[in-house]
Design an enzyme around this catalytic site. Structure first.
Site, PDB file in Angstrom:
ATOM      1  N   HIS A  94     -11.193  -2.695   3.198  1.00  0.00           N
ATOM      2  CA  HIS A  94     -11.143  -2.238   4.523  1.00  0.00           C
ATOM      3  C   HIS A  94     -11.718  -0.980   4.718  1.00  0.00           C
ATOM      4  CE1 HIS A  94      -8.256   0.225   2.364  1.00  0.00           C
ATOM      5  NE2 HIS A  94      -8.008   1.044   3.138  1.00  0.00           N
ATOM      6  N   ASP A  95     -12.373  -0.273   3.647  1.00  0.00           N
ATOM      7  CA  ASP A  95     -13.138   0.847   3.799  1.00  0.00           C
ATOM      8  C   ASP A  95     -14.691   0.573   3.554  1.00  0.00           C
ATOM      9  OD1 ASP A  95     -11.097   2.483   4.480  1.00  0.00           O
ATOM     10  OD2 ASP A  95     -10.809   3.107   2.495  1.00  0.00           O
ATOM     11  N   GLU A 153      -6.080   3.976  -6.255  1.00  0.00           N
ATOM     12  CA  GLU A 153      -7.329   3.985  -5.709  1.00  0.00           C
ATOM     13  C   GLU A 153      -7.853   6.071  -5.902  1.00  0.00           C
ATOM     14  OE1 GLU A 153      -9.450   4.126  -1.023  1.00  0.00           O
ATOM     15  OE2 GLU A 153      -7.635   5.241  -1.316  1.00  0.00           O
ATOM     16  N   ASP A 182      -3.006   4.685  -2.586  1.00  0.00           N
ATOM     17  CA  ASP A 182      -3.922   5.279  -1.645  1.00  0.00           C
ATOM     18  C   ASP A 182      -4.513   6.619  -2.283  1.00  0.00           C
ATOM     19  OD1 ASP A 182      -5.692   4.967   0.978  1.00  0.00           O
ATOM     20  OD2 ASP A 182      -4.544   6.868   1.240  1.00  0.00           O
ATOM     21  N   ASP A 242       0.705  -1.114   0.190  1.00  0.00           N
ATOM     22  CA  ASP A 242       0.167  -0.108  -0.070  1.00  0.00           C
ATOM     23  C   ASP A 242       0.981   1.150   0.111  1.00  0.00           C
ATOM     24  OD1 ASP A 242      -2.461   1.519   0.249  1.00  0.00           O
ATOM     25  OD2 ASP A 242      -3.151  -0.148   1.343  1.00  0.00           O
TER      26      ASP A 242
END
Length: 574
Positions: free
Chosen positions: A342-343, A269, A211, A103
């Protein structure tokens, strides 16, 4: 040009598995998942058949946002282990033919990163311009309401500017106050980021999930936005897909990835990204990233009050969104396919039925997603049919977004506690972060200690040991979907065509490559569905064709009737 069987990149047949280390497996009993816990469960990933692991941040961090606030990009946080542990994990994954994607969080750092510590130390420090610093509005004093340089609303509630009395200016943070935004206009920032990325690739990492990467370029004029939340405004048009973002990503590709022999993967993302922008990000000819995460489909159940004001999903809305993205990236670019991460809350609770039809709806939704054209992403526990946490008290939640939402809503009087709890139970990010349920024992086999976030009580029925022992489980259905993409050219590369676009119960489409055609038909409801595809896929002798993969036993099936939450993948008879 669209990819062909001969020139398609390896990731067109791949499935990525996301690990959120804090909640995956704890090896030392401190209640927090760690790298050695991951190493101990690699047989699970091998049995599932995944090709890539995406590892959420394990860097040094104060853990204000569970590791997405990084204080050292080139070390491992002690709560997760050591660099030696990470090296061992990389080697163990590679030994099993699995790649590791890290990440990459470079829109912002932690406020405890040495770069920011230097930046805030003095207005004259060489790293001052590594972040966004601005004085109060003209005629106003630091800290005075309305003195913020802009009225932008933070993703985590409140404003995006934090006053710093030591130097008399504000710094920008689109997320937490402890996550100051890096100033990508400064070439020194970009070069420091690229050097760090090269260091990880040299260490054996196989790529990056980037991210909120489409937020790195801001409009340097920093205009106000229309008011959306009390006194706060929507600044997103001024930092989403900003003026230099494509220039920065092309530079990153040249500086970091170009000329490397390894088969790497880059996924961005990109919250708020449009289809048109996504095409620019993912067109191979532009050399930016391989694919992006778009957010349209996970916003379809957001109500007027946002994500914590949910409304029921309309299947026709999902078809319109998925269909548009499938068509829009058909000739250039590539889709990423996901339900959970995870979100996001657990899909079986969100869009499925986590009661009577938990198993069936988990398998149906997986089939629906994985048979689209794109690279599927599986989030830890999704392959087990894990559900939302079903917390009932505010003190059970840990996520900063949820906690700040409650505080702001109470301060503004915009929702009752009952409404707030209902919104959190449906949409809180903690729903995805409860520990992975490995077995039916104490703490679900996640830890021998007290877990950092409560284990879902349903682990006594839903757990990896039970799932892997049952050939008809959600786990084995995911395994079959992953295997099908590996071996079937039409699943990996076939053209997409939506059927029954106005049907609110059945989601149906075809995938076609040359003379080969597949029909995917999914009943997205708890009631039987008679399906008439007409001339789009005529039934021959009362049958759609040869069953390739299904969610239900063939016994008792009616040829053109789908049972509750049934999905079928059928090959046309030539």
């Amino acid at each position: 040009m669209s990819f062909t069987v001969e020139d398609a990149p390896w990731w067109t047949r791949a499935t990525v598995y996301q690990i959120y280390p804090r909640s995956f497996a704890d090896s030392n009993g401190d209640g927090i998942g760690d790298l050695r816990g991951i190493i101990a469960h690699l047989d699970h990933l091998t049995a599932l058949g995944v090709d890539v692991v995406w590892l959420s941040p394990i860097y040094r961090s104060p853990q204000d946002d569970n590791g997405y606030d990084i204080s050292d990009y080139q070390d491992v946080d002690p709560s997760f282990g050591t660099l030696a542990d990470l090296d061992e994990l990389i080697a163990a994954l590679h030994g099993r033919g699995i790649k590791l994607v890290m990440d990459l969080v470079v829109n912002h750092t932690s406020d405890e990163h040495p770069w920011f510590v230097a930046s805030r130390s003095s207005a004259d420090d060489p790293k001052r311009d590594w972040y966004w610093w601005r004085p109060p509005r003209q005629g106003m004093e630091l800290g005075q309401p309305g003195a913020e340089p802009t009225n932008w609303h933070s993703f985590f509630s409140g404003g995006t500017w934090e006053p710093d009395p030591a130097t008399g200016e504000y710094y920008l943070h689109l997320f937490s106050v402890k996550q100051p935004d890096l100033n990508w206009e400064n070439p020194e920032v970009r070069q420091a980021v690229y050097a760090m990325m090269r260091w990880w690739l040299d260490r054996g990492v196989d790529g990056f999930r980037m991210d909120v990467i489409n937020l790195i370029s801001k409009d340097t004029a920093l205009p106000d936005g229309p008011v959306i939340a009390g006194v706060w405004g929507d600044g997103s048009p001024h930092y989403t897909d900003g003026p230099r973002v494509h220039e920065f990503l092309q530079e990153m590709h040249r500086e970091v990835f170009a000329g490397r022999d390894a088969q790497l993967l880059t996924v961005g993302e990109t919250p708020g990204v449009t289809l048109e922008e996504a095409l620019r990000y993912t067109d191979p000819a532009r050399a930016e990233v391989d694919m992006v995460f778009q957010f349209e489909h996970v916003g379809l159940d957001h109500g007027p009050g946002g994500k914590f004001d949910p409304r029921p999903l309309r299947l026709t809305d999902l078809k319109a969104t998925f269909g548009r993205w499938q068509t829009g990236l058909a000739e250039a670019g590539w889709n990423s396919l996901y339900w959970d991460n995870h979100d996001q809350p657990r899909v079986v609770s969100r869009f499925g039925d986590d009661g009577v039809y938990r198993r069936e709806s988990a398998k149906a939704l997986a089939t629906l997603l994985h048979l689209h054209r794109g690279t599927p992403y599986v989030y830890q526990g999704e392959e087990l049919g894990m559900t939302n946490a079903h917390f009932t008290r505010f003190d059970q939640y840990r996520d900063i977004e949820s906690v700040r939402h409650v505080a702001q809503s109470r301060a503004l009087g915009t929702a009752t506690d009952e409404q707030l709890l209902a919104g959190l139970a449906y949409m809180s990010r903690d729903n995805a972060r409860t520990p992975v349920q490995w077995d039916d024992g104490p703490q679900a086999g996640f830890t021998t200690g007290t877990p950092w976030l409560a284990v879902n009580p349903n682990h006594t029925e839903i757990n990896a040991a039970a799932e892997r022992a049952d050939p008809d489980s959600v786990f084995h259905h995911y395994r079959r979907l992953i295997e099908l993409r590996h071996r079937d050219d039409t699943v990996a590369l076939g053209a997409f065509r939506m059927l029954l676009p106005q049907d609110e119960q059945v989601y149906a489409f075809t995938r076609t490559l040359g003379d080969d055609s597949l029909l995917v038909a999914v009943n997205v409801s708890g009631e039987p569905a008679a399906v008439d595809l007409g001339d789009d896929w005529p039934a021959v002798d009362g049958s759609w064709g040869d069953l390739v993969l299904g969610t239900h036993p063939e016994e008792g099936a009616e040829p053109t009737v789908l049972r509750p939450w049934e999905a079928r993948v059928v090959r046309a008879v030539r």
